[in-house]
Enzyme design. Structure first.
Site, PDB file in Angstrom:
ATOM      1  N   TYR A  15      27.418  41.944  38.468  1.00 20.71           N
ATOM      2  CA  TYR A  15      27.266  43.396  38.285  1.00 20.71           C
ATOM      3  C   TYR A  15      25.993  43.764  37.540  1.00 20.71           C
ATOM      4  O   TYR A  15      26.022  44.636  36.665  1.00 20.71           O
ATOM      5  CB  TYR A  15      28.476  43.957  37.509  1.00 20.71           C
ATOM      6  CG  TYR A  15      29.816  43.612  38.096  1.00 20.71           C
ATOM      7  CD1 TYR A  15      30.132  43.946  39.404  1.00 20.71           C
ATOM      8  CD2 TYR A  15      30.781  42.948  37.340  1.00 20.71           C
ATOM      9  CE1 TYR A  15      31.375  43.634  39.951  1.00 20.71           C
ATOM     10  CE2 TYR A  15      32.025  42.634  37.876  1.00 20.71           C
ATOM     11  CZ  TYR A  15      32.307  42.977  39.184  1.00 20.71           C
ATOM     12  OH  TYR A  15      33.531  42.670  39.710  1.00 20.71           O
ATOM     13  N   TYR A 143      40.699  49.682  42.574  1.00 25.32           N
ATOM     14  CA  TYR A 143      39.835  48.496  42.602  1.00 25.32           C
ATOM     15  C   TYR A 143      40.728  47.265  42.721  1.00 25.32           C
ATOM     16  O   TYR A 143      41.689  47.114  41.961  1.00 25.32           O
ATOM     17  CB  TYR A 143      38.990  48.403  41.318  1.00 25.32           C
ATOM     18  CG  TYR A 143      38.184  47.133  41.262  1.00 25.32           C
ATOM     19  CD1 TYR A 143      36.986  47.002  41.969  1.00 25.32           C
ATOM     20  CD2 TYR A 143      38.640  46.032  40.552  1.00 25.32           C
ATOM     21  CE1 TYR A 143      36.265  45.821  41.958  1.00 25.32           C
ATOM     22  CE2 TYR A 143      37.934  44.839  40.528  1.00 25.32           C
ATOM     23  CZ  TYR A 143      36.746  44.749  41.235  1.00 25.32           C
ATOM     24  OH  TYR A 143      36.037  43.567  41.225  1.00 25.32           O
ATOM     25  N   ASP A 237      49.315  45.822  42.527  1.00 28.17           N
ATOM     26  CA  ASP A 237      48.261  44.966  41.973  1.00 28.17           C
ATOM     27  C   ASP A 237      48.340  45.029  40.448  1.00 28.17           C
ATOM     28  O   ASP A 237      47.794  45.918  39.820  1.00 28.17           O
ATOM     29  CB  ASP A 237      46.900  45.470  42.490  1.00 28.17           C
ATOM     30  CG  ASP A 237      45.739  44.665  41.935  1.00 28.17           C
ATOM     31  OD1 ASP A 237      45.952  43.859  41.008  1.00 28.17           O
ATOM     32  OD2 ASP A 237      44.603  44.866  42.422  1.00 28.17           O
ATOM     33  N   LYS A 266      44.335  37.433  35.616  1.00 22.87           N
ATOM     34  CA  LYS A 266      43.803  37.805  34.304  1.00 22.87           C
ATOM     35  C   LYS A 266      44.565  37.191  33.120  1.00 22.87           C
ATOM     36  O   LYS A 266      44.285  36.068  32.754  1.00 22.87           O
ATOM     37  CB  LYS A 266      43.726  39.326  34.188  1.00 22.87           C
ATOM     38  CG  LYS A 266      42.666  39.908  35.173  1.00 22.87           C
ATOM     39  CD  LYS A 266      41.953  41.072  34.596  1.00 22.87           C
ATOM     40  CE  LYS A 266      40.958  41.679  35.564  1.00 22.87           C
ATOM     41  NZ  LYS A 266      39.631  41.149  35.428  1.00 22.87           N
TER      42      LYS A 266
HETATM   43  C1  LIG Z   1      43.412  45.550  39.408  1.00 23.93           C
HETATM   44  C2  LIG Z   1      42.502  44.411  39.759  1.00 23.93           C
HETATM   45  N1  LIG Z   1      42.709  43.718  40.893  1.00 23.93           N
HETATM   46  C3  LIG Z   1      41.938  42.687  41.248  1.00 23.93           C
HETATM   47  C4  LIG Z   1      40.877  42.294  40.450  1.00 23.93           C
HETATM   48  C5  LIG Z   1      40.019  41.151  40.884  1.00 23.93           C
HETATM   49  O1  LIG Z   1      40.269  40.047  40.083  1.00 23.93           O
HETATM   50  P1  LIG Z   1      39.208  38.844  40.012  1.00 23.93           P
HETATM   51  O2  LIG Z   1      38.020  39.385  39.306  1.00 23.93           O
HETATM   52  O3  LIG Z   1      39.930  37.788  39.229  1.00 23.93           O
HETATM   53  O4  LIG Z   1      38.926  38.427  41.403  1.00 23.93           O
HETATM   54  C6  LIG Z   1      40.618  42.985  39.272  1.00 23.93           C
HETATM   55  C7  LIG Z   1      39.488  42.604  38.418  1.00 23.93           C
HETATM   56  O5  LIG Z   1      39.072  43.298  37.540  1.00 23.93           O
HETATM   57  C8  LIG Z   1      41.453  44.067  38.907  1.00 23.93           C
HETATM   58  O6  LIG Z   1      41.243  44.772  37.797  1.00 23.93           O
END
Ligand SMILES: Cc1ncc(COP(=O)(O)O)c(C=O)c1O
Length: 418
Positions: A15, A143, A237, A266
């Site tokens: 980023y 996202y 998610d 995470k």
């Molecule tokens: C809600 C959500 N889903 C998916 C992801 C993607 O995860 P990764 O960065 O481990 O691929 C993120 C990353 O910030 C997220 O906040």
């Protein structure tokens, strides 16, 4: 020290426009909520390494789990073989999740966990003989990761992928039903196109990377009802919200709904090793059981269910059982409410909001994020503003004094800017 990130000899940073991004600071050690830099400076961490380090850094129980597992078996393929850390973790996750969310597929990042969730949803309908249901419906401000499949369901503008436009598959985008007008629009959309849609996808209660925007449990309940009405699977998610961040172990608990598929990552390993999980309900798994080999889920990342990562994830779940994490989140929420309120009076501040261990100061505009980051470094805190927001997502073990250092720094830096 060189000025820009472009002077790094080989690393390609995330980023970042590396031509103009400031040269990054170098971390050499972490402990609790403290990051020590190469030049000896110590920073209080307000981000918990992209929301992962929920128990603080270097928790002895996590360190011990990694060391013990490393001595026995750091890795083994999952193809044709299983191992105790994965079996135990799958069973513990399924017992923590509501309803019959009981089948766990391990991967190694949030994006891939979400890719697998979407793939399962599409194949579920293929296996059941409804191949026309292959579209994914997602929401503005959402996202879900940076892989190609996920780019197609992130908010096209806010999701950082606007450049890719036609290179991505066309999915269906809607507004979250946070008002009665948006709810009516979504209902109409589903009347027309519901039969094409395999799954509806949302982050529960907080759209994180889209700007830490909150919605109510009622919104999630609307989604559950609409999915049931239209035969659509609901993918939740919880990559960001999972493991206590919003004040419940899983954010969707607050709405009392059972998703069809959940993605976790995470904080799953307490901020130590990459691991993710996609968990599906019993009836979804059953649609893959067949005499037809094509009905199997053809997916298998090389490092899936890595034993080190599973062992430390089990240790992280021990800590949720043994230590008062959710109480700590509630105390953080109260302190954030109290200490971020003064920011409301500062010019250029649009909103201050708190949900669990997430504190947000939203600005009218933010075109000086790197300068703000530097000002925070001068205050000896690690805070990374993005879009229009300055936010805190600390470790749940942060002390009240450390948290006050973070909130105080935000107030002072924003005041000096105004
Ligand atoms: C809600 C959500 N889903 C998916 C992801 C993607 O995860 P990764 O960065 O481990 O691929 C993120 C990353 O910030 C997220 O906040």
């Amino acid at each position: 020290m060189p000025h820009s990130a472009a002077h790094l000899p080989h690393l390609w940073l995330p980023y970042s426009q590396m031509k103009t991004a400031p040269y990054p600071v170098e971390a050499i050690q972490t402990d609790g909520s403290t990051i020590t830099l190469h030049d000896g400076r110590q920073l209080i961490d307000g981000v918990a390494s992209w929301w992962t380090a929920c128990h603080g850094y270097n928790h002895p129980h996590l360190r011990c789990a990694i060391t013990e597992q490393a001595q026995r078996m750091p890795h083994i393929m999952l193809g044709g073989m299983v191992h105790e850390p994965a079996l135990t973790l799958a069973s513990r996750l399924s017992s923590l999740l509501p309803g019959d969310l009981e089948r766990v597929f391990f991967t190694d990042s949030g994006s891939v966990a979400m890719e697998v969730a979407c793939k399962i949803a599409v194949q579920f309908h293929l296996n059941r003989g409804t191949p026309n249901r292959h579209k994914l419906l997602s929401f503005r401000g959402g996202y879900h990761g940076d892989t190609l499949g996920m780019m197609a369901i992130c908010d096209p503008e806010e999701g950082m992928h606007s450049l890719f436009g036609d290179a991505l598959p066309r999915q269906v985008l809607a507004d979250l039903p946070t008002t009665s007008a948006y709810l009516a629009e979504l209902e109409q959309l589903l009347e027309k196109r519901g039969h094409e849609i395999a799954a509806m996808i949302t982050e529960p209660l907080v759209q994180g990377a889209g700007g830490m925007v909150f919605h109510t449990p009622q919104t999630l309940r609307h989604l559950r009802r609409l999915c049931d009405q239209h035969g659509i699977l609901l993918i939740i998610d919880e990559v960001f919200t999972g493991f206590g961040r919003t004040g419940h172990l899983f954010a969707s608990e607050e709405a009392g709904i059972v998703p069809d598929i959940v993605a976790l990552s995470k904080a799953l390993t307490g901020g130590t090793l990459p691991l993710a999980a996609t968990i599906a309900r019993k009836s979804i798994f059953e649609a893959f059981l067949s005499d037809n080999p094509l009905h199997a889920l053809m997916h298998g990342p090389t490092f899936m269910a890595n034993p080190l990562a599973c062992a430390v994830a089990n240790a992280s779940l021990d800590l949720f059982e043994r230590e008062p994490r959710l109480e700590q989140v509630h105390a953080i929420a109260q302190q954030l409410e109290h200490e971020l309120v003064p920011c409301r009076t500062l010019p250029g501040v649009r909103d201050v909001r708190v949900k669990g261990a997430i504190g947000v100061v939203e600005l009218d505009q933010l075109d000086d994020a790197p300068a703000l980051n530097r000002a925070f470094l001068d205050e000896a805190v690690w805070i990374r503003p993005f879009r229009r927001i300055v936010y805190l997502t600390p470790a749940f073990t942060i002390t009240p004094d450390e948290l006050s250092r973070l909130t105080g720094a935000i107030y002072r830096v924003l005041k000096a800017r105004s």
